[in-house]
Design a protein around this motif. Structure first.
Motif, mmCIF file in Angstrom:
data_model
loop_
_atom_site.group_PDB
_atom_site.id
_atom_site.type_symbol
_atom_site.label_atom_id
_atom_site.label_comp_id
_atom_site.label_asym_id
_atom_site.label_seq_id
_atom_site.Cartn_x
_atom_site.Cartn_y
_atom_site.Cartn_z
ATOM 1 N N GLU A 1 0.833 -1.205 0.000
ATOM 2 C CA GLU A 1 0.000 0.000 0.000
ATOM 3 C C GLU A 1 0.868 1.256 0.000
ATOM 4 O O GLU A 1 0.608 2.211 -0.750
ATOM 5 C CB GLU A 1 -0.931 -0.007 1.211
ATOM 6 C CG GLU A 1 -1.909 1.151 1.233
ATOM 7 C CD GLU A 1 -2.913 1.039 2.358
ATOM 8 O OE1 GLU A 1 -3.977 1.686 2.271
ATOM 9 O OE2 GLU A 1 -2.638 0.307 3.333
ATOM 10 N N GLY B 1 2.459 1.643 -3.394
ATOM 11 C CA GLY B 1 1.467 2.063 -4.375
ATOM 12 C C GLY B 1 1.195 3.551 -4.309
ATOM 13 O O GLY B 1 1.088 4.227 -5.338
ATOM 14 N N LYS C 1 6.829 1.224 -8.523
ATOM 15 C CA LYS C 1 6.458 -0.061 -9.100
ATOM 16 C C LYS C 1 7.381 -1.183 -8.653
ATOM 17 O O LYS C 1 6.931 -2.301 -8.393
ATOM 18 C CB LYS C 1 6.439 0.033 -10.633
ATOM 19 C CG LYS C 1 5.930 -1.236 -11.311
ATOM 20 C CD LYS C 1 5.593 -1.005 -12.772
ATOM 21 C CE LYS C 1 6.808 -0.784 -13.629
ATOM 22 N NZ LYS C 1 6.475 -0.858 -15.090
ATOM 23 N N PHE D 1 6.664 -2.155 -5.093
ATOM 24 C CA PHE D 1 5.373 -2.840 -5.066
ATOM 25 C C PHE D 1 5.534 -4.283 -5.530
ATOM 26 O O PHE D 1 4.988 -5.213 -4.928
ATOM 27 C CB PHE D 1 4.376 -2.105 -5.957
ATOM 28 C CG PHE D 1 2.944 -2.489 -5.725
ATOM 29 C CD1 PHE D 1 2.166 -1.808 -4.809
ATOM 30 C CD2 PHE D 1 2.363 -3.538 -6.430
ATOM 31 C CE1 PHE D 1 0.834 -2.166 -4.593
ATOM 32 C CE2 PHE D 1 1.046 -3.902 -6.224
ATOM 33 C CZ PHE D 1 0.273 -3.214 -5.306
ATOM 34 N N ASP E 1 4.768 -7.714 -3.511
ATOM 35 C CA ASP E 1 3.843 -8.676 -4.119
ATOM 36 C C ASP E 1 4.488 -10.062 -4.082
ATOM 37 O O ASP E 1 3.868 -11.057 -3.671
ATOM 38 C CB ASP E 1 3.549 -8.249 -5.555
ATOM 39 C CG ASP E 1 2.337 -8.949 -6.157
ATOM 40 O OD1 ASP E 1 1.970 -10.028 -5.670
ATOM 41 O OD2 ASP E 1 1.768 -8.414 -7.133
ATOM 42 N N TYR F 1 1.960 -5.496 -14.336
ATOM 43 C CA TYR F 1 1.280 -4.236 -14.025
ATOM 44 C C TYR F 1 1.054 -3.414 -15.286
ATOM 45 O O TYR F 1 0.020 -2.766 -15.452
ATOM 46 C CB TYR F 1 2.114 -3.413 -13.037
ATOM 47 C CG TYR F 1 2.462 -4.131 -11.751
ATOM 48 C CD1 TYR F 1 1.638 -5.120 -11.225
ATOM 49 C CD2 TYR F 1 3.627 -3.826 -11.058
ATOM 50 C CE1 TYR F 1 1.964 -5.785 -10.059
ATOM 51 C CE2 TYR F 1 3.962 -4.467 -9.888
ATOM 52 C CZ TYR F 1 3.133 -5.457 -9.393
ATOM 53 O OH TYR F 1 3.469 -6.100 -8.234
ATOM 54 N N THR G 1 -3.210 5.634 -9.036
ATOM 55 C CA THR G 1 -3.052 4.540 -8.076
ATOM 56 C C THR G 1 -4.137 3.478 -8.205
ATOM 57 O O THR G 1 -4.229 2.594 -7.361
ATOM 58 C CB THR G 1 -3.059 5.094 -6.631
ATOM 59 O OG1 THR G 1 -4.306 5.752 -6.384
ATOM 60 C CG2 THR G 1 -1.908 6.067 -6.418
ATOM 61 N N TYR H 1 -2.882 -0.177 -8.288
ATOM 62 C CA TYR H 1 -2.280 -0.504 -7.001
ATOM 63 C C TYR H 1 -3.362 -0.729 -5.942
ATOM 64 O O TYR H 1 -3.296 -1.658 -5.153
ATOM 65 C CB TYR H 1 -1.348 0.612 -6.547
ATOM 66 C CG TYR H 1 -0.091 0.761 -7.364
ATOM 67 C CD1 TYR H 1 0.735 -0.337 -7.633
ATOM 68 C CD2 TYR H 1 0.300 1.994 -7.864
ATOM 69 C CE1 TYR H 1 1.883 -0.202 -8.376
ATOM 70 C CE2 TYR H 1 1.456 2.145 -8.603
ATOM 71 C CZ TYR H 1 2.248 1.041 -8.853
ATOM 72 O OH TYR H 1 3.401 1.179 -9.579
#
Length: 240
Positions: free
Chosen positions: A134, A137, A142, A145, A149, A184, A196, A199
């Motif tokens: 979060e 994001g 990226k 993130f 992930d 993404y 966003t 995200y």
């Protein structure tokens, strides 16, 4: 008594001989190998051949040459080595192939998790991954993130307490990080109506996966994982 010379004819044979000694802990990490002259005499070859063998071992992270002279056994980092290889291999693997692999291994991961008690330490780590996702994001970071992930799904593998699942997922770290970056973009994150939006949806989906696992609704958690890998429209929880 004179020293026995092995008369090994090829650099590959010497490499295998030294590698065997390292693997069998004839020399342990931190031990100094014999000098080049001594190895050359032992194997009946030139110092040039020995130097080439040591350079090959060094390139693999098995030995290191320290300032002041001498070659020492290092702590072999297989993980670092395999990451460099997987990064190259990524170019030969399609995005859809990786998506199929993800769905397969991560669905099987959920099936194994369903057979075990849900430990609080894993729940905390999954939530920490979501919180970091979060944060990344909101910063439109990226790469950060993608890393979180990956860490989320690696933690799911750890929840199985199956060493092979963990090893397999760790093995393809570089490939999956690049996959997530590409994923993404394919999903439309590069130019969404709101910066966003993608995200936010991804964070929501990962939170739902965690919530459904904790609630014991493992089939729903699997359905979300399968959906996320498909690049389809945002998940509709009213369909569950």
């Amino acid at each position: 008594m004179s020293k026995t010379v092995k008369k090994v004819s090829s650099a590959d044979a010497i490499y295998n001989a030294l590698l065997d000694k390292i693997e069998k802990h004839y020399w342990d990490p931190g031990d100094r190998l014999p000098a080049e002259n001594d190895l050359a005499e032992e194997y009946g070859v030139s110092r040039v051949t020995i130097r080439a063998v040591l350079q090959k071992l060094s390139a693999l992270g098995l030995v290191e040459t320290r300032s002041g002279g001498g070659t020492y056994v290092s702590k072999f980092n297989f993980f670092s080595l395999i990451q460099s290889v997987s990064g190259v291999m990524f170019s030969n693997i399609s995005h859809s192939d990786i998506s199929v692999y993800r769905v397969t291994i991560e669905s099987a991961t959920i099936d194994l998790i369903a057979q075990k008690p849900i430990l609080s330490k894993y729940v905390r780590e999954l939530q920490n991954c979501i919180n970091r996702m979060e944060k990344a994001g909101k910063a439109l970071d990226k790469h950060a993130f993608a890393k979180e992930d990956y860490n989320f799904h690696l933690t799911l593998c750890k929840m199985t307490e199956n060493g092979m699942f963990i090893f397999a997922y760790e093995l393809i770290y570089s490939t999956l990080i690049k996959y997530f970056d590409e994923h993404y973009t394919i999903a439309g994150m590069e130019e969404p109506s709101e910066p966003t939006m993608y995200y936010d949806d991804a964070v929501k989906n990962h939170q739902k996966i965690l919530d459904y696992i904790v609630a014991g609704k493992f089939d729903v958690a699997k359905a979300i994982i399968q959906h996320m890998a498909s690049n389809a429209a945002p998940f509709s929880y009213s369909d569950l």
